[in-house]
Motif scaffolding. Structure first.
Motif, PDB file in Angstrom:
ATOM      1  N   PHE A  13       0.859  -1.098  -0.026  1.00  0.00           N
ATOM      2  CA  PHE A  13      -0.179   0.082  -0.012  1.00  0.00           C
ATOM      3  C   PHE A  13       0.926   1.373  -0.071  1.00  0.00           C
ATOM      4  N   PRO A  17       1.744  -0.384   4.758  1.00  0.00           N
ATOM      5  CA  PRO A  17       2.562  -1.196   5.165  1.00  0.00           C
ATOM      6  C   PRO A  17       2.776  -2.366   3.997  1.00  0.00           C
ATOM      7  N   ILE A  19       2.083  -6.215   2.978  1.00  0.00           N
ATOM      8  CA  ILE A  19       1.523  -7.476   3.375  1.00  0.00           C
ATOM      9  C   ILE A  19       1.845  -8.676   2.474  1.00  0.00           C
ATOM     10  N   PRO A  38      -3.520 -10.015  15.183  1.00  0.00           N
ATOM     11  CA  PRO A  38      -4.166  -8.661  15.721  1.00  0.00           C
ATOM     12  C   PRO A  38      -4.620  -7.958  14.474  1.00  0.00           C
ATOM     13  N   SER A  39      -5.549  -7.062  14.924  1.00  0.00           N
ATOM     14  CA  SER A  39      -5.982  -6.134  14.192  1.00  0.00           C
ATOM     15  C   SER A  39      -4.828  -5.293  13.306  1.00  0.00           C
ATOM     16  N   GLY A  40      -5.070  -5.225  12.308  1.00  0.00           N
ATOM     17  CA  GLY A  40      -4.277  -4.425  11.345  1.00  0.00           C
ATOM     18  C   GLY A  40      -2.896  -4.970  10.771  1.00  0.00           C
ATOM     19  N   CYS A  41      -3.104  -6.351  10.956  1.00  0.00           N
ATOM     20  CA  CYS A  41      -1.880  -7.276  10.695  1.00  0.00           C
ATOM     21  C   CYS A  41      -1.783  -7.754   9.057  1.00  0.00           C
ATOM     22  N   GLY A  42      -3.058  -7.511   8.493  1.00  0.00           N
ATOM     23  CA  GLY A  42      -3.212  -7.689   6.857  1.00  0.00           C
ATOM     24  C   GLY A  42      -4.209  -8.789   6.601  1.00  0.00           C
ATOM     25  N   LYS A  43      -4.868  -9.280   7.645  1.00  0.00           N
ATOM     26  CA  LYS A  43      -5.713 -10.439   7.469  1.00  0.00           C
ATOM     27  C   LYS A  43      -6.817  -9.997   6.170  1.00  0.00           C
ATOM     28  N   THR A  44      -7.655  -8.729   6.595  1.00  0.00           N
ATOM     29  CA  THR A  44      -8.540  -8.458   5.368  1.00  0.00           C
ATOM     30  C   THR A  44      -7.926  -8.560   3.910  1.00  0.00           C
ATOM     31  N   THR A  45      -6.727  -7.980   3.824  1.00  0.00           N
ATOM     32  CA  THR A  45      -6.010  -7.683   2.736  1.00  0.00           C
ATOM     33  C   THR A  45      -5.798  -9.067   1.922  1.00  0.00           C
TER      34      THR A  45
HETATM   35  P1  ADP Z   1      -6.725  -6.657   9.700  1.00  0.00           P
HETATM   36  O1  ADP Z   1      -7.762  -6.900   8.550  1.00  0.00           O
HETATM   37  O2  ADP Z   1      -5.576  -7.722   9.994  1.00  0.00           O
HETATM   38  O3  ADP Z   1      -6.887  -5.664  10.475  1.00  0.00           O
HETATM   39  P2  ADP Z   1      -6.025  -5.123   7.161  1.00  0.00           P
HETATM   40  O4  ADP Z   1      -5.754  -5.976   5.975  1.00  0.00           O
HETATM   41  O5  ADP Z   1      -7.537  -4.264   7.035  1.00  0.00           O
HETATM   42  O6  ADP Z   1      -5.770  -5.783   8.560  1.00  0.00           O
HETATM   43  O7  ADP Z   1      -4.934  -3.912   6.947  1.00  0.00           O
HETATM   44  C1  ADP Z   1      -3.566  -4.300   7.123  1.00  0.00           C
HETATM   45  C2  ADP Z   1      -2.759  -3.021   6.915  1.00  0.00           C
HETATM   46  O8  ADP Z   1      -2.861  -2.423   5.743  1.00  0.00           O
HETATM   47  C3  ADP Z   1      -3.341  -1.799   8.158  1.00  0.00           C
HETATM   48  O9  ADP Z   1      -1.985  -1.111   8.389  1.00  0.00           O
HETATM   49  C4  ADP Z   1      -4.167  -1.022   6.900  1.00  0.00           C
HETATM   50  O10 ADP Z   1      -4.074   0.408   7.614  1.00  0.00           O
HETATM   51  C5  ADP Z   1      -3.516  -1.103   5.912  1.00  0.00           C
HETATM   52  N1  ADP Z   1      -4.436  -0.887   4.570  1.00  0.00           N
HETATM   53  C6  ADP Z   1      -5.439  -1.578   4.304  1.00  0.00           C
HETATM   54  N2  ADP Z   1      -6.224  -1.450   3.126  1.00  0.00           N
HETATM   55  C7  ADP Z   1      -5.530  -0.306   2.649  1.00  0.00           C
HETATM   56  C8  ADP Z   1      -5.667   0.791   1.555  1.00  0.00           C
HETATM   57  N3  ADP Z   1      -6.540   0.652   0.675  1.00  0.00           N
HETATM   58  N4  ADP Z   1      -4.658   1.647   1.434  1.00  0.00           N
HETATM   59  C9  ADP Z   1      -3.667   1.874   2.589  1.00  0.00           C
HETATM   60  N5  ADP Z   1      -3.285   1.063   3.514  1.00  0.00           N
HETATM   61  C10 ADP Z   1      -4.252   0.190   3.611  1.00  0.00           C
END
Ligand code: ADP
Ligand code: MG
Length: 362
Positions: A13, A17, A19, A38-45
Motif C-alpha cells: 500500500f 505496510p 502484506i 491482531p488487528s491491522g496485521c493484514g488479514k482482510t487484505t
Molecule cells: P486486518 O484485517 O488484519 O485488521 P487489514 O488487512 O485491514 O488488517 O490492514 C492491514 C494494514 O494495511 C493496515 O495497516 C491498514 O491500515 C493497511 N491498509 C489496508 N487497506 C489499505 C488501503 N487500501 N490503503 C492503504 N493502506 C491500507
C-alpha cells in the motif's frame, strides 16, 4: 487430481505496510483454515486478494490448474470467475430484497424449480423458517448474518472466505452460529478460510491455523499446537499468552527443565534445543490461585504471589500477580469470590508445568 489453492504474493500500500502471504490450502475436503492475528496485521487484505477485490503487486494466486492472479504477466481474474463465497463482518445484504430474494440472488441461469428447492433447503439448514418474506431491517443481527452465509453458500462455492463473520453479533447469536457453522460447512462439503482474532473461535472451528503478524504469516499448524507452542515471544504476545518472561536454564531432569525466573525457580517440560536462556510463556489458564500461604513453597511451581491488579472479563478474572516476576492468572469470577481475593493480598499461585512453554534464546 488433488486441487489446492496456492498463493505467494505481496500487496504494497502506498504510504502503508507491505502484506505478504504464502500458503497452500487443500480444497478437496470441508476443512476450516483459520487466519488469526491482531488487528491491522493484514488479514482482510489477504482475503481481498484471494477474492479478487484487491490486486497483489507481486506473486501469484492459483487454484488447481487455474491462474487467478499472476502479477508478472498482469493476469487478474475478476471475483465472479473465481467461484468463491465471501462473508463479511457487516452482512452486506440487499436491503430491498426479502430473505428468500437475497438467498436466490446468486442463482442466475438456474431453473425456477431448482432455485426454489435450493432456497428452501438453505432456509432449513440455516434455521430461517418463517422469515422468508422479511427484509433485512426486520431481522436481528444473527438472522442477517445467517442470510449472508446462506447467500454465500447457495451457489456452492469452491471455497468460502469469511472475514470476522461473527464479530458484529451479540454473544448469544455469536455462540449459536459458531456452534452450527462447522456442521453447515461439513453438510455442504465446502472448505473455508476464516479470519478471526477470537481465540475460542479459532480453537472451535479451525482444523489448521495460520498465525499472522506484522504483515506476514509467521506460523502454520494445528490451532491447539500454535496456541500452546508459539515460535517466538512476539507471537506468544500476539496470541494473548499472559506471561512471557526471560529465564535462565539451571538443570535438566527426566524430560523436565528447572529454570530461574528472577529469584524464583520453575519446572517446565523440556522442548529440546535449549541453551543458557529461554523465554517462558505461561498461559493464564494454567495458573491456579489458593489462599493457603503457609504450605511448603518449595513444592513444584508453587509461588508466593502478591495480587497487584484484578481485571474482570465476563465469567473470568485476570489476576496480575507479582511473584518475583510478573505473572498473569486467569481464574473464574466464582473462584475469585469464593476465595474473597482482593488487590494487595498475598496468595499462592500454582503453575502447571505443562502450561509453561519454553522458547530457546539464541
Ligand atoms: P486486518 O484485517 O488484519 O485488521 P487489514 O488487512 O485491514 O488488517 O490492514 C492491514 C494494514 O494495511 C493496515 O495497516 C491498514 O491500515 C493497511 N491498509 C489496508 N487497506 C489499505 C488501503 N487500501 N490503503 C492503504 N493502506 C491500507
Ligand atoms: Mg480485517
Amino acid at each position: 487430481m488433488s486441487r489446492s489453492l496456492d498463493c505467494d504474493f505481496e500487496c504494497r500500500f502506498k504510504q502503508g505496510p507491505v502484506i505478504r502471504a504464502a500458503f497452500a490450502l487443500p480444497t478437496e475436503e470441508a476443512s476450516v483454515t483459520v487466519l488469526f492475528g491482531p488487528s491491522g496485521c493484514g488479514k482482510t487484505t489477504v482475503l481481498r486478494c484471494l477474492a479478487g477485490l484487491e490486486k497483489p503487486d507481486t506473486g501469484f494466486i492459483r487454484f488447481g490448474e487455474e491462474s487467478w492472479c499472476e502479477a508478472a504477466t498482469q493476469v487478474h481474474q475478476p471475483p465472479q470467475r473465481r467461484t468463491l463465497g465471501f462473508v463479511f463482518q457487516d452482512y452486506a445484504l440487499f436491503p430491498n430484497l426479502s430473505v428468500a430474494g437475497n438467498l436466490a440472488y446468486p442463482l442466475v441461469g438456474i431453473s425456477k424449480d431448482e432455485r426454489h428447492r435450493r432456497v428452501s433447503a438453505m432456509i432449513a439448514l440455516l434455521k430461517l423458517e418463517g422469515l422468508e418474506h422479511r427484509r433485512p431491517v426486520e431481522l436481528s443481527g444473527g438472522q442477517q448474518q445467517r442470510v449472508a452465509l446462506g447467500r454465500a453458500l447457495i451457489h456452492r462455492p469452491r471455497l468460502l472466505l469469511m472475514d470476522e463473520p461473527l464479530s458484529a453479533l451479540d454473544r448469544p447469536s455469536q455462540e449459536s452460529l459458531r456452534r452450527e457453522l462447522r456442521g453447515i460447512l461439513r453438510e455442504m462439503g465446502i472448505p473455508a478460510l476464516l479470519v478471526t482474532h477470537d481465540r475460542n473461535e479459532a480453537l472451535m472451528l479451525g482444523d489448521r491455523l495460520l498465525l499472522m503478524q506484522d504483515g506476514g504469516i509467521q506460523q502454520d499448524g494445528l490451532p491447539a499446537e500454535v496456541f500452546t507452542r508459539p515460535r517466538t515471544p512476539e507471537l506468544a504476545q500476539a496470541l494473548g499468552i499472559g506471561t512471557v518472561v526471560r529465564v535462565r536454564i539451571l538443570s535438566r531432569e527426566n524430560g523436565l527443565v528447572r529454570v530461574a525466573a528472577g529469584s524464583v525457580e520453575l519446572l517446565a517440560p523440556d522442548p529440546g534445543g535449549l541453551g543458557e536462556y529461554a523465554h517462558a510463556c505461561i498461559r493464564g489458564e494454567g495458573v491456579a490461585v489458593e489462599r493457603e500461604v503457609h504450605g511448603d513453597p518449595t513444592t513444584r511451581n508453587r509461588l508466593r504471589a502478591k495480587i497487584v491488579g484484578m481485571e474482570p472479563q465476563g465469567a473470568l478474572v485476570r489476576l496480575h500477580l507479582d511473584c518475583g516476576f510478573s505473572l498473569e492468572a486467569l481464574v473464574t469470577a466464582w473462584a475469585c469470590e469464593d476465595l474473597n481475593l482482593r488487590e494487595g493480598e498475598t496468595v499462592m499461585a500454582m503453575v502447571k508445568a505443562t502450561a509453561i512453554h519454553l522458547i530457546p534464546v539464541w
